[in-house]
Write an enzyme that holds these catalytic residues in place. Sequence first.
Site, PDB file in Angstrom:
ATOM      1  N   ARG A  75       0.815  -1.221   0.000  1.00 34.67           N
ATOM      2  CA  ARG A  75       0.000   0.000   0.000  1.00 34.67           C
ATOM      3  C   ARG A  75       0.838   1.256   0.000  1.00 34.67           C
ATOM      4  NH1 ARG A  75      -3.038  -0.822   5.319  1.00 34.67           N
ATOM      5  NH2 ARG A  75      -0.841  -0.905   5.740  1.00 34.67           N
ATOM      6  N   GLU A 112       8.471  -8.256  14.213  1.00 33.89           N
ATOM      7  CA  GLU A 112       8.006  -8.728  15.512  1.00 33.89           C
ATOM      8  C   GLU A 112       8.502 -10.145  15.792  1.00 33.89           C
ATOM      9  OE1 GLU A 112       3.763  -9.190  17.896  1.00 33.89           O
ATOM     10  OE2 GLU A 112       3.813  -8.283  15.914  1.00 33.89           O
TER      11      GLU A 112
END
Length: 188
Positions: A75, A112
Amino acid sequence: MADSELQLVARRIRSFPDFPVPGVLFRDISPVLKDPDSFRASISLLANHLKKAHGGRIDYIAGKWRVSPTGLDSRGFLFGPSLAQELGLGCVLIRKRGKLPGPTVCASYALEYGKAELEIQTDALEPGQKVVVVDDLLATGGTMRAACELLGQLQAQVLECVSLVELTSLKGREKLGTVPFFSLLQYE
């Protein structure tokens, strides 16, 4: 005018609690992309900021594709070419490692649950060229910092990083060090 444009963009950002995992409040920019007026306003606002901040000193916009815990996220790359077009500039690609042909340089950054790598073609920029990095969202700052490191490997000068949305509670702008950062919208 700028306030009404900013309000138009802000009204299009949707929030989804507990996505993609419990405890995360996801800020969805898809409605901005769906609505031509709000997308045009977001590009106009970013372009106006860059014109005021840097005048005609920018050589290129760097559009970034990144890897997120939920997969390849493109995006942000949608903003790079549009912003470059608005400013009358070219756009250089920063992509996930292994996606660009020819010689490249690479930078790693932490996710993460592991690490990822970005790359840029070695002939994308000449030493000393001035670049602005654009993405849809700044969260932890890892991918934006990696993009700046890549550009530094090519001896380009990063004038600024910009994004549509900033998640301020994650303190991503701190990872950018001395590189200036600007976002249209800020959320905790």
